[in-house]
Design a protein around this motif. Structure first.
Motif, PDB file in Angstrom:
ATOM      1  N   LEU A  33       0.853  -1.185   0.000  1.00 53.94           N
ATOM      2  CA  LEU A  33       0.000   0.000   0.000  1.00 53.94           C
ATOM      3  C   LEU A  33       0.889   1.235   0.000  1.00 53.94           C
ATOM      4  O   LEU A  33       1.754   1.387   0.861  1.00 53.94           O
ATOM      5  N   THR A  34       0.671   2.103  -0.985  1.00 56.70           N
ATOM      6  CA  THR A  34       1.408   3.360  -1.079  1.00 56.70           C
ATOM      7  C   THR A  34       0.477   4.475  -0.627  1.00 56.70           C
ATOM      8  O   THR A  34      -0.614   4.626  -1.188  1.00 56.70           O
ATOM      9  N   PRO A  35       0.855   5.229   0.408  1.00 55.84           N
ATOM     10  CA  PRO A  35      -0.036   6.292   0.897  1.00 55.84           C
ATOM     11  C   PRO A  35      -0.366   7.306  -0.202  1.00 55.84           C
ATOM     12  O   PRO A  35       0.455   7.590  -1.078  1.00 55.84           O
ATOM     13  N   ALA A  36      -1.576   7.830  -0.149  1.00 54.11           N
ATOM     14  CA  ALA A  36      -2.009   8.864  -1.091  1.00 54.11           C
ATOM     15  C   ALA A  36      -1.292  10.171  -0.767  1.00 54.11           C
ATOM     16  O   ALA A  36      -0.789  10.361   0.345  1.00 54.11           O
ATOM     17  N   ALA A  37      -1.266  11.059  -1.735  1.00 52.31           N
ATOM     18  CA  ALA A  37      -0.678  12.386  -1.503  1.00 52.31           C
ATOM     19  C   ALA A  37      -1.507  13.105  -0.435  1.00 52.31           C
ATOM     20  O   ALA A  37      -2.716  12.887  -0.327  1.00 52.31           O
ATOM     21  N   PRO A  38      -0.868  13.951   0.351  1.00 59.03           N
ATOM     22  CA  PRO A  38      -1.630  14.683   1.365  1.00 59.03           C
ATOM     23  C   PRO A  38      -2.706  15.553   0.704  1.00 59.03           C
ATOM     24  O   PRO A  38      -2.510  16.065  -0.389  1.00 59.03           O
ATOM     25  N   ASP A  44      -9.446  18.282   4.921  1.00 56.01           N
ATOM     26  CA  ASP A  44      -9.969  17.260   4.011  1.00 56.01           C
ATOM     27  C   ASP A  44      -9.477  15.882   4.444  1.00 56.01           C
ATOM     28  O   ASP A  44      -8.379  15.731   4.980  1.00 56.01           O
ATOM     29  N   ALA A  45     -10.302  14.897   4.175  1.00 50.61           N
ATOM     30  CA  ALA A  45      -9.915  13.512   4.489  1.00 50.61           C
ATOM     31  C   ALA A  45      -8.781  13.079   3.567  1.00 50.61           C
ATOM     32  O   ALA A  45      -8.745  13.477   2.397  1.00 50.61           O
ATOM     33  N   PRO A  46      -7.854  12.287   4.091  1.00 50.60           N
ATOM     34  CA  PRO A  46      -6.769  11.801   3.219  1.00 50.60           C
ATOM     35  C   PRO A  46      -7.319  10.842   2.170  1.00 50.60           C
ATOM     36  O   PRO A  46      -8.356  10.192   2.375  1.00 50.60           O
ATOM     37  N   GLY A  47      -6.633  10.761   1.053  1.00 51.96           N
ATOM     38  CA  GLY A  47      -7.057   9.863  -0.018  1.00 51.96           C
ATOM     39  C   GLY A  47      -6.745   8.410   0.317  1.00 51.96           C
ATOM     40  O   GLY A  47      -6.007   8.114   1.271  1.00 51.96           O
ATOM     41  N   GLU A  48      -7.323   7.520  -0.448  1.00 50.49           N
ATOM     42  CA  GLU A  48      -7.084   6.091  -0.269  1.00 50.49           C
ATOM     43  C   GLU A  48      -5.682   5.738  -0.766  1.00 50.49           C
ATOM     44  O   GLU A  48      -5.231   6.274  -1.779  1.00 50.49           O
ATOM     45  N   PRO A  49      -5.006   4.817  -0.069  1.00 52.31           N
ATOM     46  CA  PRO A  49      -3.685   4.401  -0.560  1.00 52.31           C
ATOM     47  C   PRO A  49      -3.816   3.597  -1.858  1.00 52.31           C
ATOM     48  O   PRO A  49      -4.864   3.009  -2.142  1.00 52.31           O
ATOM     49  N   THR A  50      -2.744   3.588  -2.638  1.00 54.98           N
ATOM     50  CA  THR A  50      -2.699   2.798  -3.859  1.00 54.98           C
ATOM     51  C   THR A  50      -2.288   1.379  -3.490  1.00 54.98           C
ATOM     52  O   THR A  50      -1.313   1.178  -2.767  1.00 54.98           O
ATOM     53  N   ARG A  51      -3.039   0.405  -3.981  1.00 50.33           N
ATOM     54  CA  ARG A  51      -2.805  -1.014  -3.670  1.00 50.33           C
ATOM     55  C   ARG A  51      -2.081  -1.651  -4.850  1.00 50.33           C
ATOM     56  O   ARG A  51      -2.616  -1.715  -5.957  1.00 50.33           O
ATOM     57  N   THR A  52      -0.853  -2.132  -4.608  1.00 43.26           N
ATOM     58  CA  THR A  52      -0.089  -2.823  -5.637  1.00 43.26           C
ATOM     59  C   THR A  52      -0.009  -4.295  -5.263  1.00 43.26           C
ATOM     60  O   THR A  52       0.470  -4.637  -4.180  1.00 43.26           O
ATOM     61  N   VAL A  53      -0.491  -5.171  -6.139  1.00 44.67           N
ATOM     62  CA  VAL A  53      -0.496  -6.611  -5.887  1.00 44.67           C
ATOM     63  C   VAL A  53       0.656  -7.238  -6.666  1.00 44.67           C
ATOM     64  O   VAL A  53       0.769  -7.063  -7.880  1.00 44.67           O
ATOM     65  N   ILE A  54       1.514  -7.957  -5.932  1.00 53.00           N
ATOM     66  CA  ILE A  54       2.664  -8.626  -6.535  1.00 53.00           C
ATOM     67  C   ILE A  54       2.447 -10.134  -6.395  1.00 53.00           C
ATOM     68  O   ILE A  54       2.525 -10.672  -5.288  1.00 53.00           O
ATOM     69  N   PRO A  55       2.114 -10.829  -7.497  1.00 53.03           N
ATOM     70  CA  PRO A  55       1.946 -12.280  -7.413  1.00 53.03           C
ATOM     71  C   PRO A  55       3.287 -12.934  -7.065  1.00 53.03           C
ATOM     72  O   PRO A  55       4.323 -12.592  -7.634  1.00 53.03           O
ATOM     73  N   LEU A  56       3.264 -13.861  -6.114  1.00 53.44           N
ATOM     74  CA  LEU A  56       4.483 -14.554  -5.717  1.00 53.44           C
ATOM     75  C   LEU A  56       4.516 -15.951  -6.311  1.00 53.44           C
ATOM     76  O   LEU A  56       3.487 -16.597  -6.473  1.00 53.44           O
ATOM     77  N   LYS A  57       5.710 -16.397  -6.619  1.00 51.07           N
ATOM     78  CA  LYS A  57       5.928 -17.801  -6.942  1.00 51.07           C
ATOM     79  C   LYS A  57       6.141 -18.464  -5.597  1.00 51.07           C
ATOM     80  O   LYS A  57       7.216 -18.346  -5.001  1.00 51.07           O
TER      81      LYS A  57
END
Length: 130
Positions: A33-38, A44-57
């Motif tokens: 999860l990458t935090p949203a920009a302030p 104002d409410a903070p934005g939603e974090p960016t979700r990066t999914v990394i498939p694992l072997k």
């Protein structure tokens, strides 16, 4: 090429999904999860974090019966329902704030260990609950 670099290649090949010729099963993902920009305004409410999914072997297994009840950290004993996950090396490594998901369900990481402890990582072992 040293033995540990070759071992990392072996784990990458062996832990591919079974449908791809490996021994991996199910879906095991690392989520970052990458935090949203302030926000522009502090009220104002903070934005939603960016979700990066990394498939694992990777593959998940039950813990051995002989290890149930043994402490893996002070006050944290292994339960019969805990699992261990063996993963090929993870690009960028594992970070404490990362989330591990097995079949799209988040699990709690109790322990993480690089195999080998120094030099080129050949695989990563997690002990998880959930």
């Amino acid at each position: 090429m040293d033995i540990f670099t070759r071992m990392a290649g072996v784990s990458n090949r062996l832990l591919r999904q079974a449908s791809d010729g490996g021994f991996g099963s199910g879906t095991i993902n690392l989520v970052r999860l990458t935090p949203a920009a302030p926000p522009a305004n502090e009220w104002d409410a903070p934005g939603e974090p960016t979700r990066t999914v990394i498939p694992l072997k990777a593959n998940a297994f039950g813990v051995k019966a002989a290890l149930v009840g043994k402490d893996i950290a002070p006050g944290v004993a292994l339960l019969a329902t805990d699992k261990y996950v063996i993963s090929a090396p993870i690009e960028g490594g594992y970070k404490p704030e990362d989330i591990l998901e097995i079949d799209n369900k988040p699990v709690t990481v109790l322990s993480v260990q690089d195999i080998v402890g120094a030099g080129t990582v050949s695989a990563v072992r997690f002990i998880v609950r959930g």
